[in-house]
Design an enzyme around this catalytic site. Sequence first.
Site, mmCIF file in Angstrom:
data_model
loop_
_atom_site.group_PDB
_atom_site.id
_atom_site.type_symbol
_atom_site.label_atom_id
_atom_site.label_comp_id
_atom_site.label_asym_id
_atom_site.label_seq_id
_atom_site.Cartn_x
_atom_site.Cartn_y
_atom_site.Cartn_z
ATOM 1 N N LYS A 114 31.876 48.890 29.945
ATOM 2 C CA LYS A 114 30.718 48.039 29.655
ATOM 3 C C LYS A 114 29.432 48.840 29.443
ATOM 4 O O LYS A 114 29.335 50.014 29.799
ATOM 5 C CB LYS A 114 30.540 47.008 30.785
ATOM 6 C CG LYS A 114 31.550 45.862 30.634
ATOM 7 C CD LYS A 114 31.215 44.654 31.468
ATOM 8 C CE LYS A 114 32.239 43.554 31.184
ATOM 9 N NZ LYS A 114 32.219 42.490 32.172
ATOM 10 N N ARG B 183 39.586 44.169 36.198
ATOM 11 C CA ARG B 183 39.898 43.839 34.790
ATOM 12 C C ARG B 183 39.540 45.043 33.919
ATOM 13 O O ARG B 183 38.366 45.423 33.851
ATOM 14 C CB ARG B 183 39.084 42.607 34.394
ATOM 15 C CG ARG B 183 39.337 42.116 32.982
ATOM 16 C CD ARG B 183 38.483 40.881 32.691
ATOM 17 N NE ARG B 183 38.769 40.359 31.364
ATOM 18 C CZ ARG B 183 38.214 40.806 30.253
ATOM 19 N NH1 ARG B 183 37.314 41.772 30.294
ATOM 20 N NH2 ARG B 183 38.544 40.285 29.085
HETATM 21 C C1 9MG Z 1 36.384 37.913 29.569
HETATM 22 N N1 9MG Z 1 35.605 38.845 30.363
HETATM 23 C C2 9MG Z 1 34.816 39.848 29.892
HETATM 24 N N2 9MG Z 1 34.240 40.484 30.921
HETATM 25 C C3 9MG Z 1 34.665 39.878 32.049
HETATM 26 C C4 9MG Z 1 34.418 40.055 33.413
HETATM 27 O O1 9MG Z 1 33.584 40.981 33.852
HETATM 28 N N3 9MG Z 1 35.030 39.244 34.294
HETATM 29 C C5 9MG Z 1 35.864 38.260 33.868
HETATM 30 N N4 9MG Z 1 36.434 37.478 34.800
HETATM 31 N N5 9MG Z 1 36.132 38.038 32.582
HETATM 32 C C6 9MG Z 1 35.544 38.830 31.697
#
Ligand code: 9MG
Length: 270
Positions: free
Chosen positions: A210, A244
């Site tokens: 990110k 994730r």
């Molecule tokens: C779809 N998506 C993109 N970034 C995310 C994040 O930080 N958390 C979750 N739950 N979904 C995300």
Amino acid sequence: MGILNVTPDSFSDGGSYHDDGRLVAERALQRAAGMVAEGAGIIDIGGESTRPGAEPVSVQEELDRVLPAVELIRRELDVVISIDSSTPEVFTEAAALGAGLLNDVRALARDGAVAAAAATGLPVCLMHMQGNTPADMQLAPHYDDVVQEVSAFLSQRIGACVAAGIPRERLILDPGFGFGKTLEHNLRLLNRMEELHELGLPLLVGTSRKTMVGQVLDRPVDQRLHGSLATAVIAVGKGARIIRVHDVAATVDAVRMTEAVLREAKGDVE
Ligand code: 9MG
């Protein structure tokens, strides 16, 4: 949790989603199989980009992108399928095809989303976002206390879910790194993530590649692995249960190492 985008630009290595939806599902299966082999226990399938400034897609377009991949991956792989969506129709159809988790960056705020999610009987990840949509969330994020406000928002959404018949035990919470937050907000949230344990539910964290990593390290998106791993390790150290990520193999190693150190602290050495 491995990230699997099924947007038209996700498979730019030849072939196009618009030409052949099946081709995309087959490519999606290959990627999912790779992530499972690397240690992912959940594959998060998304058909709508949640990047800042992303254009919305129609319900039909999202269904057409997501469902063939869900169906094929469910048939071929032994893995939990998470649906990265805010769209009630997508929840319903994906659940019917065997999805195992709903991951909503809008925390079920869309009309009909709470009721549709409740009817599936699936667990739900509720994420915090300041601003109503990814298109406007980064315009001027402001908080008096980011951790308190994220916690209050999630608490309110838990209440809405429980009132609609989704039991607490079926909820997962996510502070929403990068969603309506400056770098300072993101760093503070990571530092004080323990405070979210007061809500008594498992935490999911997504920081992979990110902007917050790019801002600290001054790196483009394809050079953010090491920074992303650092944030994953910190998140696990602070009790996150699901991470994730794009880079599954490297993250699994980093998380396993972190967990070994944490186990030792509890006197539990293998
Ligand atoms: C779809 N998506 C993109 N970034 C995310 C994040 O930080 N958390 C979750 N739950 N979904 C995300």
